[in-house]
Write a protein that holds these residues in place. Structure first.
Motif, PDB file in Angstrom:
ATOM      1  N   PRO A   1       0.803  -1.224   0.000  1.00 46.06           N
ATOM      2  CA  PRO A   1       0.000   0.000   0.000  1.00 46.06           C
ATOM      3  C   PRO A   1       0.834   1.271   0.000  1.00 46.06           C
ATOM      4  CG  PRO A   1       0.021  -0.999   2.176  1.00 46.06           C
ATOM      5  CD  PRO A   1       0.679  -1.985   1.258  1.00 46.06           C
ATOM      6  N   LEU A   2       2.115   1.168   0.295  1.00 43.36           N
ATOM      7  CA  LEU A   2       2.980   2.347   0.321  1.00 43.36           C
ATOM      8  C   LEU A   2       3.782   2.512  -0.966  1.00 43.36           C
ATOM      9  CD1 LEU A   2       4.336   2.132   3.984  1.00 43.36           C
ATOM     10  CD2 LEU A   2       2.317   3.318   3.118  1.00 43.36           C
ATOM     11  N   ALA A   3       3.524   1.641  -1.961  1.00 38.19           N
ATOM     12  CA  ALA A   3       4.274   1.666  -3.216  1.00 38.19           C
ATOM     13  C   ALA A   3       3.534   2.449  -4.289  1.00 38.19           C
ATOM     14  CB  ALA A   3       4.550   0.243  -3.698  1.00 38.19           C
ATOM     15  N   TRP A   4       4.294   3.045  -5.196  1.00 34.51           N
ATOM     16  CA  TRP A   4       3.730   3.804  -6.327  1.00 34.51           C
ATOM     17  C   TRP A   4       4.669   3.647  -7.519  1.00 34.51           C
ATOM     18  CZ3 TRP A   4       6.138   7.475  -9.263  1.00 34.51           C
ATOM     19  CH2 TRP A   4       5.339   8.192 -10.149  1.00 34.51           C
TER      20      TRP A   4
ATOM     21  N   LYS B   1      18.301  -7.241   6.005  1.00 30.28           N
ATOM     22  CA  LYS B   1      19.189  -6.790   7.073  1.00 30.28           C
ATOM     23  C   LYS B   1      18.584  -7.041   8.449  1.00 30.28           C
ATOM     24  CE  LYS B   1      21.838  -3.200   4.698  1.00 30.28           C
ATOM     25  NZ  LYS B   1      22.200  -1.758   4.687  1.00 30.28           N
ATOM     26  N   ARG B   2      17.247  -7.132   8.500  1.00 34.77           N
ATOM     27  CA  ARG B   2      16.555  -7.370   9.772  1.00 34.77           C
ATOM     28  C   ARG B   2      15.961  -8.770   9.835  1.00 34.77           C
ATOM     29  NH1 ARG B   2      19.115  -3.395  12.174  1.00 34.77           N
ATOM     30  NH2 ARG B   2      18.743  -1.362  11.191  1.00 34.77           N
ATOM     31  N   GLY B   3      16.453  -9.652   8.961  1.00 36.02           N
ATOM     32  CA  GLY B   3      15.994 -11.032   8.981  1.00 36.02           C
ATOM     33  C   GLY B   3      14.586 -11.224   8.464  1.00 36.02           C
ATOM     34  N   LYS B   4      14.128 -10.341   7.591  1.00 35.84           N
ATOM     35  CA  LYS B   4      12.778 -10.436   7.042  1.00 35.84           C
ATOM     36  C   LYS B   4      12.810 -10.452   5.526  1.00 35.84           C
ATOM     37  CE  LYS B   4      10.476  -8.082  10.914  1.00 35.84           C
ATOM     38  NZ  LYS B   4       9.683  -9.250  11.326  1.00 35.84           N
ATOM     39  N   LYS B   5      11.635 -10.665   4.926  1.00 29.89           N
ATOM     40  CA  LYS B   5      11.462 -10.590   3.484  1.00 29.89           C
ATOM     41  C   LYS B   5      10.535  -9.411   3.160  1.00 29.89           C
ATOM     42  CE  LYS B   5      12.173 -15.525   2.670  1.00 29.89           C
ATOM     43  NZ  LYS B   5      13.485 -15.309   2.019  1.00 29.89           N
ATOM     44  N   TYR B   6      10.523  -9.034   1.892  1.00 32.83           N
ATOM     45  CA  TYR B   6       9.686  -7.902   1.494  1.00 32.83           C
ATOM     46  C   TYR B   6       8.230  -8.130   1.891  1.00 32.83           C
ATOM     47  CZ  TYR B   6       7.691  -4.275  -1.577  1.00 32.83           C
ATOM     48  OH  TYR B   6       7.020  -3.188  -2.082  1.00 32.83           O
ATOM     49  N   ARG B   7       7.741  -9.350   1.722  1.00 42.39           N
ATOM     50  CA  ARG B   7       6.334  -9.612   2.039  1.00 42.39           C
ATOM     51  C   ARG B   7       6.018  -9.325   3.507  1.00 42.39           C
ATOM     52  NH1 ARG B   7       8.346 -14.949   1.189  1.00 42.39           N
ATOM     53  NH2 ARG B   7       8.517 -16.152   3.137  1.00 42.39           N
ATOM     54  N   ASP B   8       7.039  -9.419   4.371  1.00 48.23           N
ATOM     55  CA  ASP B   8       6.822  -9.127   5.788  1.00 48.23           C
ATOM     56  C   ASP B   8       6.631  -7.633   6.028  1.00 48.23           C
ATOM     57  OD1 ASP B   8       7.223 -11.854   6.426  1.00 48.23           O
ATOM     58  OD2 ASP B   8       9.393 -11.545   6.439  1.00 48.23           O
ATOM     59  N   LEU B   9       7.206  -6.805   5.160  1.00 46.27           N
ATOM     60  CA  LEU B   9       7.126  -5.358   5.353  1.00 46.27           C
ATOM     61  C   LEU B   9       5.766  -4.791   4.977  1.00 46.27           C
ATOM     62  CD1 LEU B   9      10.569  -4.128   3.931  1.00 46.27           C
ATOM     63  CD2 LEU B   9      10.014  -4.999   6.210  1.00 46.27           C
ATOM     64  N   ILE B  10       5.055  -5.487   4.111  1.00 44.45           N
ATOM     65  CA  ILE B  10       3.795  -4.961   3.596  1.00 44.45           C
ATOM     66  C   ILE B  10       2.790  -4.682   4.703  1.00 44.45           C
ATOM     67  CG2 ILE B  10       1.797  -5.533   2.146  1.00 44.45           C
ATOM     68  CD1 ILE B  10       3.687  -6.972   0.271  1.00 44.45           C
ATOM     69  N   LYS B  11       2.837  -5.453   5.768  1.00 42.62           N
ATOM     70  CA  LYS B  11       1.895  -5.282   6.870  1.00 42.62           C
ATOM     71  C   LYS B  11       2.362  -4.242   7.890  1.00 42.62           C
ATOM     72  CE  LYS B  11       0.349 -10.090   6.527  1.00 42.62           C
ATOM     73  NZ  LYS B  11       0.205 -11.394   7.245  1.00 42.62           N
ATOM     74  N   ILE B  12       3.572  -3.730   7.707  1.00 44.60           N
ATOM     75  CA  ILE B  12       4.124  -2.765   8.663  1.00 44.60           C
ATOM     76  C   ILE B  12       3.761  -1.350   8.217  1.00 44.60           C
ATOM     77  CG2 ILE B  12       6.246  -1.898   9.722  1.00 44.60           C
ATOM     78  CD1 ILE B  12       7.479  -4.625   9.276  1.00 44.60           C
ATOM     79  N   PRO B  13       3.191  -0.529   9.098  1.00 44.45           N
ATOM     80  CA  PRO B  13       2.745   0.814   8.701  1.00 44.45           C
ATOM     81  C   PRO B  13       3.895   1.795   8.553  1.00 44.45           C
ATOM     82  CG  PRO B  13       2.395   0.505  11.036  1.00 44.45           C
ATOM     83  CD  PRO B  13       2.862  -0.825  10.499  1.00 44.45           C
ATOM     84  N   LYS B  14       3.613   2.890   7.844  1.00 39.75           N
ATOM     85  CA  LYS B  14       4.589   3.957   7.688  1.00 39.75           C
ATOM     86  C   LYS B  14       4.712   4.749   8.979  1.00 39.75           C
ATOM     87  CE  LYS B  14       1.042   7.096   5.926  1.00 39.75           C
ATOM     88  NZ  LYS B  14       0.585   7.910   4.787  1.00 39.75           N
ATOM     89  N   SER B  15       5.880   5.310   9.202  1.00 42.78           N
ATOM     90  CA  SER B  15       6.097   6.183  10.351  1.00 42.78           C
ATOM     91  C   SER B  15       7.507   6.715  10.298  1.00 42.78           C
ATOM     92  CB  SER B  15       5.895   5.448  11.672  1.00 42.78           C
ATOM     93  OG  SER B  15       6.179   6.285  12.772  1.00 42.78           O
TER      94      SER B  15
END
Length: 378
Positions: A27-30, A298-312
């Motif tokens: 949701p944060l991509a354009w 770098k934080r032991g995650k994949k891109y798909r894991d970031l999608i659920k993390i909100p902006k801030s």
């Protein structure tokens, strides 16, 4: 208008299909698909991490010119200089931006006693292709690289056209301390870096770190979060741009523009190899995706894991430990623009539309180049 870039031939690339759909789910991509310009095509992509999207970008397409800005550009510069362009004009443009920015901060303080505009800053990367010559100016940590293919084997040659002024670069750290030999440079630099006030030695704005008029006045109260020790009475930062120009040649294939958030994660060579060996479709998306994958890994995650993390833009505590419940802990705001340089001017005899394309905005506006051409024909 003189035409240019004759006899270019398209660079070969390996077949590569971009199948990662995570970008489209984010949701944060354009992104903006390929758009034609007078000597090729370009694409744009961006990703947001902070509460407010801090990256700004714009591409202005003319009949026989192209303007790219990672930040806001001054498109009247050509007409005001008798339809010419050179490095001096680029420096003048950046200087005018700085003057206007600091004047705004000064007026805000003197007339309304507002200090917050004294702590606002931005980088500025601007480029224009004009009459066969490429001009680039940069202040801050954005970067532009030129990809060329040279020699019998069409070897890929990558050139960073202007320096980025990030404190991550050892030469920028050294330059910063050499500019202030009569101060305790190490403590001053560490104060700026540790507080996270700014990541570059050069920028547009941040008037408080450039003008003693702010710090000398007792009425100018510096927020504790912005205090740099020891007290200073002369500029700590600069707005002086690095400027570069070159005549485009048959071997030049593409230019990659990226904000600082992109280049923190991807090297010049890696980005250039991807563009050189991939189809054009969704190329800017591909580069942004690679950066996000690197930031997540770098934080032991994949891109798909970031999608659920909100902006801030939240950072927990004063010790630099980021709150991993927000996207800004994994990557910064990112903007990427890829400009291809093609074989023939106005391919297939189609004149490009004179439009303005702004990052993180799907609307298409009429470019100010329209006024330029109309006035030029009067």
């Amino acid at each position: 208008m003189a035409s240019f870039l004759n006899n270019l031939f398209s660079s070969p690339y390996k077949k590569y299909n971009f199948k990662d759909e995570q970008f489209n789910k984010d949701p944060l991509a354009w992104s903006r698909p390929l758009v034609r310009h007078h000597c090729g095509e370009f694409s744009m992509a961006a990703i947001q991490a902070n509460t407010d999207m801090e990256d700004e970008s714009q591409v202005e397409v003319g009949i026989d010119a192209l303007f790219v800005g990672v930040y806001d550009g001054h498109k009247g510069m050509i007409q005001q200089n008798n339809n010419s362009m050179n490095e001096i004009i680029l420096r003048q443009v950046v200087d005018q931006m700085e003057t206007d920015f600091n004047e705004f901060a000064r007026n805000s303080f003197e007339q309304h006693h507002e200090v917050q505009n004294s702590f606002v800053s931005s980088g500025c990367l601007i480029c224009i292709i004009w009459k066969g010559t490429l001009f680039v100016a940069n202040v801050g940590d954005s970067r532009a690289i030129l990809g060329s293919q040279k020699g019998i084997g069409k070897r890929l040659v990558v050139k960073q056209m202007v320096r980025d002024h990030s404190f991550l670069n050892p030469n920028i750290k050294q330059e910063f301390t050499e500019l202030h030999p009569d101060y305790n440079n190490r403590s001053r630099y560490q104060s700026i870096e540790v507080k996270g006030l700014i990541e570059t030695s050069r920028c547009i704005g941040y008037a408080y770190m450039k003008n003693a008029q702010f710090t000398k006045r007792r009425s100018f109260e510096i927020p504790l979060s912005e205090v740099v020790t020891p007290t200073f009475t002369r500029p700590l930062l600069s707005s002086q741009p690095d400027v570069y120009s070159t005549v485009l040649r048959d071997s030049d294939r593409f230019i990659i523009f990226g904000s600082g958030g992109f280049w923190k994660l991807i090297s010049n060579e890696k980005a250039a190899r991807v563009v050189n060996t991939s189809p054009r479709d969704r190329i800017a998306e591909r580069l942004v995706t690679l950066a996000l994958e690197k930031g997540a890994a770098k934080r032991g995650k994949k891109y798909r894991d970031l999608i659920k993390i909100p902006k801030s833009n939240c950072i927990s505590g004063n010790n630099g430990n980021r709150n991993y419940g927000f996207r800004s802990a994994y990557h910064d705001d990112i903007t990427v623009i890829v400009v291809y340089l093609d074989q023939r001017l106005n391919r297939e005899g189609v004149t490009p539309e004179i439009n303005s394309y702004t990052g993180y905005d799907y609307a298409v506006q009429q470019s100010e180049f329209t006024n330029f051409y109309n006035n030029a024909n009067v």
